[in-house]
Design a protein around this motif. Structure first.
Motif, PDB file in Angstrom:
ATOM      1  N   PRO A 293      48.834 118.323 113.329  1.00  0.00           N
ATOM      2  CA  PRO A 293      49.429 119.659 113.211  1.00  0.00           C
ATOM      3  C   PRO A 293      50.943 119.577 113.120  1.00  0.00           C
ATOM      4  CG  PRO A 293      48.746 119.228 115.463  1.00  0.00           C
ATOM      5  CD  PRO A 293      48.241 118.083 114.648  1.00  0.00           C
ATOM      6  N   GLY A 294      51.551 120.565 112.492  1.00  0.00           N
ATOM      7  CA  GLY A 294      53.004 120.611 112.365  1.00  0.00           C
ATOM      8  C   GLY A 294      53.482 122.046 112.247  1.00  0.00           C
ATOM      9  N   ILE A 295      54.798 122.242 112.298  1.00  0.00           N
ATOM     10  CA  ILE A 295      55.376 123.591 112.235  1.00  0.00           C
ATOM     11  C   ILE A 295      55.944 123.887 110.860  1.00  0.00           C
ATOM     12  CG2 ILE A 295      55.902 123.546 114.690  1.00  0.00           C
ATOM     13  CD1 ILE A 295      58.809 122.998 113.975  1.00  0.00           C
ATOM     14  N   GLU A 296      55.701 122.980 109.914  1.00  0.00           N
ATOM     15  CA  GLU A 296      56.191 123.261 108.563  1.00  0.00           C
ATOM     16  C   GLU A 296      55.526 124.505 107.989  1.00  0.00           C
ATOM     17  OE1 GLU A 296      56.716 120.929 104.262  1.00  0.00           O
ATOM     18  OE2 GLU A 296      55.738 119.954 105.969  1.00  0.00           O
ATOM     19  N   ASP A 297      54.237 124.677 108.285  1.00  0.00           N
ATOM     20  CA  ASP A 297      53.496 125.870 107.855  1.00  0.00           C
ATOM     21  C   ASP A 297      53.029 126.584 109.121  1.00  0.00           C
ATOM     22  OD1 ASP A 297      52.043 127.817 106.657  1.00  0.00           O
ATOM     23  OD2 ASP A 297      50.692 126.477 105.562  1.00  0.00           O
ATOM     24  N   LEU A 298      53.866 127.509 109.606  1.00  0.00           N
ATOM     25  CA  LEU A 298      53.541 128.204 110.853  1.00  0.00           C
ATOM     26  C   LEU A 298      52.297 129.059 110.722  1.00  0.00           C
ATOM     27  CD1 LEU A 298      56.958 129.349 112.369  1.00  0.00           C
ATOM     28  CD2 LEU A 298      55.312 127.742 113.331  1.00  0.00           C
ATOM     29  N   ASP A 299      52.116 129.685 109.571  1.00  0.00           N
ATOM     30  CA  ASP A 299      50.947 130.550 109.408  1.00  0.00           C
ATOM     31  C   ASP A 299      49.648 129.768 109.556  1.00  0.00           C
ATOM     32  OD1 ASP A 299      52.515 132.758 109.019  1.00  0.00           O
ATOM     33  OD2 ASP A 299      52.633 132.496 106.838  1.00  0.00           O
ATOM     34  N   ALA A 300      49.583 128.559 108.987  1.00  0.00           N
ATOM     35  CA  ALA A 300      48.376 127.745 109.132  1.00  0.00           C
ATOM     36  C   ALA A 300      48.196 127.291 110.582  1.00  0.00           C
ATOM     37  CB  ALA A 300      48.440 126.530 108.197  1.00  0.00           C
ATOM     38  N   LEU A 301      49.308 126.998 111.249  1.00  0.00           N
ATOM     39  CA  LEU A 301      49.233 126.564 112.639  1.00  0.00           C
ATOM     40  C   LEU A 301      48.741 127.686 113.548  1.00  0.00           C
ATOM     41  CD1 LEU A 301      49.871 124.340 114.753  1.00  0.00           C
ATOM     42  CD2 LEU A 301      52.180 125.291 114.897  1.00  0.00           C
ATOM     43  N   LEU A 302      49.119 128.925 113.239  1.00  0.00           N
ATOM     44  CA  LEU A 302      48.780 130.052 114.095  1.00  0.00           C
ATOM     45  C   LEU A 302      47.490 130.747 113.683  1.00  0.00           C
ATOM     46  CD1 LEU A 302      52.343 131.654 114.369  1.00  0.00           C
ATOM     47  CD2 LEU A 302      51.279 129.972 115.873  1.00  0.00           C
ATOM     48  N   SER A 325      57.727 112.991 112.287  1.00  0.00           N
ATOM     49  CA  SER A 325      56.346 113.354 112.613  1.00  0.00           C
ATOM     50  C   SER A 325      56.139 113.532 114.117  1.00  0.00           C
ATOM     51  CB  SER A 325      55.394 112.270 112.091  1.00  0.00           C
ATOM     52  OG  SER A 325      55.704 111.009 112.676  1.00  0.00           O
ATOM     53  N   VAL A 326      56.777 112.680 114.936  1.00  0.00           N
ATOM     54  CA  VAL A 326      56.558 112.784 116.374  1.00  0.00           C
ATOM     55  C   VAL A 326      57.119 114.090 116.917  1.00  0.00           C
ATOM     56  CG1 VAL A 326      58.684 111.511 116.902  1.00  0.00           C
ATOM     57  CG2 VAL A 326      56.843 111.573 118.573  1.00  0.00           C
ATOM     58  N   ILE A 327      58.251 114.559 116.373  1.00  0.00           N
ATOM     59  CA  ILE A 327      58.823 115.833 116.812  1.00  0.00           C
ATOM     60  C   ILE A 327      58.013 116.992 116.253  1.00  0.00           C
ATOM     61  CG2 ILE A 327      60.859 117.314 116.606  1.00  0.00           C
ATOM     62  CD1 ILE A 327      62.593 114.930 116.899  1.00  0.00           C
ATOM     63  N   ASP A 328      57.564 116.852 115.020  1.00  0.00           N
ATOM     64  CA  ASP A 328      56.779 117.915 114.405  1.00  0.00           C
ATOM     65  C   ASP A 328      55.484 118.144 115.180  1.00  0.00           C
ATOM     66  OD1 ASP A 328      56.267 119.875 112.579  1.00  0.00           O
ATOM     67  OD2 ASP A 328      55.477 118.537 111.043  1.00  0.00           O
ATOM     68  N   VAL A 329      54.800 117.055 115.545  1.00  0.00           N
ATOM     69  CA  VAL A 329      53.556 117.179 116.305  1.00  0.00           C
ATOM     70  C   VAL A 329      53.822 117.753 117.695  1.00  0.00           C
ATOM     71  CG1 VAL A 329      51.673 115.875 117.365  1.00  0.00           C
ATOM     72  CG2 VAL A 329      52.391 115.357 115.023  1.00  0.00           C
ATOM     73  N   ALA A 330      54.900 117.290 118.345  1.00  0.00           N
ATOM     74  CA  ALA A 330      55.220 117.804 119.681  1.00  0.00           C
ATOM     75  C   ALA A 330      55.506 119.301 119.643  1.00  0.00           C
ATOM     76  CB  ALA A 330      56.413 117.044 120.255  1.00  0.00           C
ATOM     77  N   ARG A 415      63.639 122.552 123.666  1.00  0.00           N
ATOM     78  CA  ARG A 415      64.649 121.974 122.758  1.00  0.00           C
ATOM     79  C   ARG A 415      64.304 120.512 122.533  1.00  0.00           C
ATOM     80  NH1 ARG A 415      70.970 123.079 123.005  1.00  0.00           N
ATOM     81  NH2 ARG A 415      70.113 124.865 121.854  1.00  0.00           N
ATOM     82  N   LEU A 416      64.066 120.143 121.285  1.00  0.00           N
ATOM     83  CA  LEU A 416      63.723 118.778 120.916  1.00  0.00           C
ATOM     84  C   LEU A 416      64.863 118.204 120.089  1.00  0.00           C
ATOM     85  CD1 LEU A 416      59.991 119.345 119.897  1.00  0.00           C
ATOM     86  CD2 LEU A 416      60.905 118.723 122.135  1.00  0.00           C
ATOM     87  N   PRO A 417      65.608 117.246 120.625  1.00  0.00           N
ATOM     88  CA  PRO A 417      66.768 116.713 119.889  1.00  0.00           C
ATOM     89  C   PRO A 417      66.327 115.833 118.730  1.00  0.00           C
ATOM     90  CG  PRO A 417      66.469 115.512 121.935  1.00  0.00           C
ATOM     91  CD  PRO A 417      65.468 116.626 121.943  1.00  0.00           C
ATOM     92  N   LEU A 418      67.124 115.882 117.667  1.00  0.00           N
ATOM     93  CA  LEU A 418      66.859 115.063 116.493  1.00  0.00           C
ATOM     94  C   LEU A 418      67.721 113.813 116.459  1.00  0.00           C
ATOM     95  CD1 LEU A 418      66.695 117.880 113.781  1.00  0.00           C
ATOM     96  CD2 LEU A 418      64.828 116.877 115.092  1.00  0.00           C
ATOM     97  N   ARG A 419      68.966 113.899 116.877  1.00  0.00           N
ATOM     98  CA  ARG A 419      69.885 112.762 116.764  1.00  0.00           C
ATOM     99  C   ARG A 419      69.511 111.638 117.710  1.00  0.00           C
ATOM    100  NH1 ARG A 419      71.669 113.334 111.872  1.00  0.00           N
ATOM    101  NH2 ARG A 419      72.796 115.284 111.519  1.00  0.00           N
TER     102      ARG A 419
END
Length: 437
Positions: A293-302, A325-330, A415-419
């Motif tokens: 799962p990911g948040i790229e497509d919120l409608d599909a996730l919800l 991917s690890v942040i997207d899944v989290a 809050r999930l940091p990227l850097r």
């Protein structure tokens, strides 16, 4: 069972050593006494003193210092009674080496110069015993070598003890690391199982409560709830199958490649290399049968939460970007768990999911309003949802807060940091991070 065997072998060795030294001292002492003039003839007391040292050596492992003093006293008495010089010093040498290698240097090493003064020179000359140059200088050099041998044995034992301690410490460290990795794997598996099952089962529980409540009064809504249960159970079953396949292939947490142990000898390394070369190549692991799962497509996730009757709105701030991917899944798991808690603990409430993309992080907020009406409640209470979400955020260097809102309802903010993740990946791969470039 090992300790008695080792003690028995040591006792047998001491017995053999004592018998050999006793035979040498008695026969050699008798010959030396007959070959010298002006000495006391060997009698019963003389033979007893020749045997006293070997008998005392039987206890050299239990009380090495006491044995050394007993043997020294026997030699002193033997020479003071006027018996001839001979191999009586052999038992004294064995007792000294034993005491000097296991005891204190301050108590054993001074015995050597004192024995030289008392038995070789100058004390014997005071009582009329002639000493030549070979005895004065030769025995002095020989006693120096004796001290060197004792010190060499001490150093060798110290090196062997240090090696055993390092090997034991390495084994303990390896066991601790193995236990830590096993704990991390168990935690990862538990978290994945919770994320896969909790959301679906909570929705199934809520919808089954709705269906039971409305089955007689509003059969159309009950049918919709049963359809939502069917969809959620089907998707949950597919996710469980995917997770089980992932666990079987061992890809939940990959083992970290360790550097070869420098303490392993070259022969052992070559043997392990040949064994590894003879093993058949591992079959490629099958890819998961369902995308993560990911948040790229919120409608599909919800979609699942909305199908279950939960009113969920979305808001995206900033420029959407492709997340690791690890942040997207989290992020997706946090959203799913938060909506599961809304459906479970705030029936009839509306939810709003806000995703904010920033240069350094992605911020996720899930708000829900107050529960309204007399909606059926699920049978679940308690759980580890918030704890699991917080652990997942902390594992990525982020943070998560959860608590009631002043205006009513509940809020989960992560809050999930990227850097930080970018720098960690660049450090392991040797490539400069985007910030460094």
């Amino acid at each position: 069972m090992k300790a008695p065997d080792i003690s028995k072998r040591g006792w047998v060795g001491d017995l053999v050593l004592a018998v050999i030294i006793a035979a040498v001292q008695v026969m050699g002492g008798r010959g030396a006494n007959l070959g010298q003039t002006g000495v006391q003839s060997l009698d019963g007391l003389g033979y007893a003193l020749l045997l006293a040292g070997p008998v005392a050596l039987l206890f050299r492992r239990r009380a090495p210092m006491v044995v050394l003093l007993v043997v020294l006293a026997a030699c002193t008495l033997y020479l003071s009674l006027g018996y001839g010089y001979g191999p009586i010093f052999l038992s004294l040498i064995a007792a000294f080496l034993t005491a000097a290698t296991v005891g204190s240097r301050w108590w054993t090493y001074p015995i050597v110069p004192l024995g030289y003064l008392a038995f070789v020179w100058p004390v014997p000359s005071w009582f009329g015993h002639d000493t030549n140059g070979w005895q004065v200088f030769g025995l002095l050099a020989w006693m120096t070598v004796l001290v060197g041998i004792a010190e060499g044995i001490r150093q060798r034992r110290a090196v062997l003890d240090a090696r055993r301690q390092r090997a034991a410490a390495a084994r303990r460290d390896e066991e601790a690391q193995r236990a830590r990795r096993a704990g991390e794997e168990r935690l990862a598996i538990a978290r994945e199982l919770h994320d896969v099952l909790a959301h679906s089962l909570s929705l199934i529980n809520v919808q089954s409560s709705v269906a039971l409540e409305l089955f007689d009064r509003k059969p159309e809504q009950a049918a919709s709830a049963l359809a939502a249960i069917k969809t959620a159970s089907k998707e949950a079953l597919a996710e469980v199958h995917t997770l089980l396949q992932t666990i079987r292939t061992g890809s939940v947490t990959e083992p970290v490649a360790e550097e070869p142990d420098s303490s392993v000898d070259e022969f052992s390394q070559r043997r392990m290399a040949r064994a590894a070369a003879q093993e058949p190549p591992a079959e490629p692991r099958p890819a998961p049968r369902a995308p993560a799962p990911g948040i790229e497509d919120l409608d599909a996730l919800l979609q699942r939460s909305r199908t279950a009757g939960l009113q969920v709105g979305t808001r995206v701030l900033g420029e959407p970007q492709k997340l690791p991917s690890v942040i997207d899944v989290a992020a997706a798991r946090i959203i799913q768990e938060s909506l599961t808690n809304v459906a479970r603990h705030a029936p009839g409430a509306d939810a709003l999911v806000t995703v904010r993309y920033a240069a350094e992080s992605v911020d996720i907020t899930i708000d829900n309003t107050r529960p309204v009406g007399n909606q059926p409640r699920s049978g679940f209470s308690g759980g580890n949802g918030i704890v699991g979400m917080r652990e997942r955020a902390h594992a990525l260097g982020g943070a998560l807060t959860a608590g009631p809102r002043p205006s009513g309802g509940f809020r989960v903010a992560a809050r999930l940091p990227l850097r930080a993740l970018d720098r960690a990946e660049s450090a392991t791969s040797g490539r400069p991070s985007a910030q460094d470039r």
